[in-house]
Design an enzyme around this catalytic site. Structure first.
Site, PDB file in Angstrom:
ATOM      1  N   GLU A   1     -13.147  12.327  -8.124  1.00  0.00           N
ATOM      2  CA  GLU A   1     -11.828  12.511  -8.996  1.00  0.00           C
ATOM      3  C   GLU A   1     -11.850  14.293  -9.102  1.00  0.00           C
ATOM      4  O   GLU A   1     -12.858  14.710  -9.272  1.00  0.00           O
ATOM      5  CB  GLU A   1     -12.124  11.929 -10.300  1.00  0.00           C
TER       6      GLU A   1
ATOM      7  N   LYS B   1      -7.498   7.984  -0.667  1.00  0.00           N
ATOM      8  CA  LYS B   1      -7.241   9.286  -1.238  1.00  0.00           C
ATOM      9  C   LYS B   1      -5.825   9.189  -1.730  1.00  0.00           C
ATOM     10  O   LYS B   1      -5.146   9.255  -1.246  1.00  0.00           O
ATOM     11  CB  LYS B   1      -7.567  10.330  -0.382  1.00  0.00           C
TER      12      LYS B   1
ATOM     13  N   ASP C   1     -13.518  25.077   4.940  1.00  0.00           N
ATOM     14  CA  ASP C   1     -14.157  24.674   3.468  1.00  0.00           C
ATOM     15  C   ASP C   1     -15.535  23.846   3.736  1.00  0.00           C
ATOM     16  O   ASP C   1     -15.427  22.698   3.121  1.00  0.00           O
ATOM     17  CB  ASP C   1     -13.239  24.272   2.429  1.00  0.00           C
TER      18      ASP C   1
ATOM     19  N   VAL D   1     -10.213   9.783  -5.011  1.00  0.00           N
ATOM     20  CA  VAL D   1     -10.659   9.073  -3.993  1.00  0.00           C
ATOM     21  C   VAL D   1     -11.059   7.661  -4.454  1.00  0.00           C
ATOM     22  O   VAL D   1     -11.967   7.742  -5.593  1.00  0.00           O
ATOM     23  CB  VAL D   1     -11.449   9.478  -3.157  1.00  0.00           C
TER      24      VAL D   1
END
Ligand code: ADE
Length: 461
Positions: free
Chosen positions: A37, A58, A152, A43
């Site tokens: 969360e 998601k 990322d 999700v």
């Protein structure tokens, strides 16, 4: 059971509660527990009612991606990800939407996060680390060759399947603003750039491929060491160490592994080792079996088209401004009280007087998202539109609720000025809010090359 229609099929009121409830439905999926969360997305575990197949869904708030003007980027990246089928990448099955939410139906991965394994059992042996690294490189290379960069990569994005194989999640959602990224969730490590390449921190424009490789190098180090190569509680010290690639390998690293990691953690992206070179090294080749996968050729992107078509329309009506207001020379001079512009950034107005400003080279959306990120936990309701923000404190102060207005201006290409005004409330309370905001925005404000802060927000160092 209600049939799920791609777009706008469900009423906002009913959907609003529906996804909160663990035993509710989304289309043909029965929703279960929350797997993760955050601010931007959730999700949830879900089961297909007909086939019994487990999936992870998601759930992204449309409003938020609209607000950050990310619709086109997210649409493009989700479409690309639908074309991706690789054994080491979490697969996207389909994309659904209600009036307020976008649902990305994903492959459900049961083995948990790779890094929980390290947290629970400690570092991995070199062979085991190599196996995960080979899978990581295979998946990263596959996406790079299709023009998709993660930007990322970090532990939270590395899951394990039932067979103990690595699965990268969120390739393709790199368009999401930094603080909301990863899997769209806010994690404990979010905001600490331990895995981020030096050139990404500099934000001077960088190549996604070499930046991803740096992150892979940090991940490999963590797998083998059980701790981070760059880990400092002070953000500036951390940045400096990352910039110089100032790290040491523990004694249990083999000479070959050390040499290998040194080539990846090269602070200069131009001399950093490439995937092609990695594949040729003896360290990487040991026990390597390339991933087997089939090319998808029957992909239907209609669901994405329909999911985003409404959002895009919505965006068109909302999109009055795509850029912040550009300040002309006259306005700049007026602001600086004369022709000497030096005072504009160096000696800003005293925040005690109720207004101040700082400069930033970050993209305006990122500036706004960062201000929001900092202001919300301070108890401020934040409203954003057209690069203007209104932040209202939830507590009644000495002169009512503190209210702060902010606007981002473009003063030169890639140079933005953020002006803050106290719109209501007590000046001392504004000052205190300003100080808290300053601390949280250290990464956003522009620093001069000499390291001195050329803005209203004081630097810690
Ligand atoms: N957490 C986030 N994404 C997930 C997925 N695809 N499967 C299982 N857990 C997850």
């Amino acid at each position: 059971m209600r049939e799920f229609l791609p777009t706008g099929a469900l009423e906002e009121e009913s959907m609003g509660n529906e996804i909160e409830d663990d035993d509710e439905m989304i289309g043909k999926y029965e929703i279960g527990k929350t797997l993760g969360e955050g601010t931007f997305a959730k999700v949830k575990y879900a089961k297909h009612v007909d086939t019994g197949a487990s999936v992870a869904i998601k759930i992204i708030d449309k409003e938020k991606i609209l607000k950050h003007k990310m619709v086109e980027q997210i649409k493009r990246e989700i479409s690309t990800m639908k074309l991706v089928k690789h054994p080491n990448i979490v697969q996207i099955y389909e994309v659904l939407a209600s009036k307020t939410k976008i649902y990305i139906v994903l492959e459900y991965v049961t083995g948990g996060e790779l890094f929980n394994k390290i947290l629970n059992n400690g570092r991995l042996r070199e062979d085991q680390s190599r196996k995960y690294f080979q899978q990581l490189i295979d998946a990263v290379d596959y996406c790079h060759s299709r023009g998709v960069y993660h930007r990322d990569l970090k532990p939270e994005n590395l899951l394990l399947d039932a067979g103990g194989n690595l699965k990268i999640s969120d390739f393709g959602l790199s368009a999401l603003p930094q603080q909301f990224r990863a899997d769209g969730l806010l994690h404990t490590t979010c905001g600490t750039p331990n895995y981020v390449a030096p050139e990404v921190i500099d934000d001077k424009g960088y190549a996604g491929a070499t930046a991803d490789l740096w992150s892979c190098g940090v991940i490999l180090y963590v797998l083998m060491a059980g701790y981070l190569p760059f880990d400092e509680s002070n953000l500036m010290t951390l940045y400096k160490k990352i910039h110089k690639a100032d790290f040491t390998c523990p004694p249990w690293f083999s000479t070959a592994a050390r040499r290998f990691i040194l080539q990846i953690l090269d602070p200069n992206p131009k001399t950093r080792v490439t995937v092609a070179q990695i594949r040729k090294t003896d360290w990487f080749k040991k026990g390597y079996t390339p991933a087997k996968f089939e090319q998808k050729d029957d992909i239907n992107l209609d669901d994405i088209e329909s999911v985003f078509s409404e959002s895009t329309e919505h965006l068109l009506t909302e999109k009055n401004e795509t850029k912040p207001t550009v300040m002309n020379a006259f306005e700049l001079i007026t602001l600086s009280n004369g022709l000497n512009l030096s005072g504009l950034f160096d000696t800003p107005e005293d925040p005690k007087k109720g207004a101040t400003r700082f400069t930033s080279t970050k993209p305006p959306n990122e500036i706004i998202a960062s201000i929001e990120e900092v202001a919300k936990p301070l108890g401020f309701d934040v409203q954003t539109r057209n690069f203007k923000m209104k932040m209202k404190g939830d507590k009644e102060g000495r002169k009512g609720h503190l209210s702060v207005a902010t606007q981002v201006f473009e003063v030169a290409p890639s140079l933005f000025m953020v002006e803050l005004h106290k719109a209501n409330g007590d000046t001392l309370e504004y000052h205190s809010f300003y100080e808290d905001l300053s601390k949280g925005l250290k990464d956003v404000v522009w620093q001069s090359k000499a390291g001195t802060s050329v803005n209203a927000i004081p630097s810690k160092n």
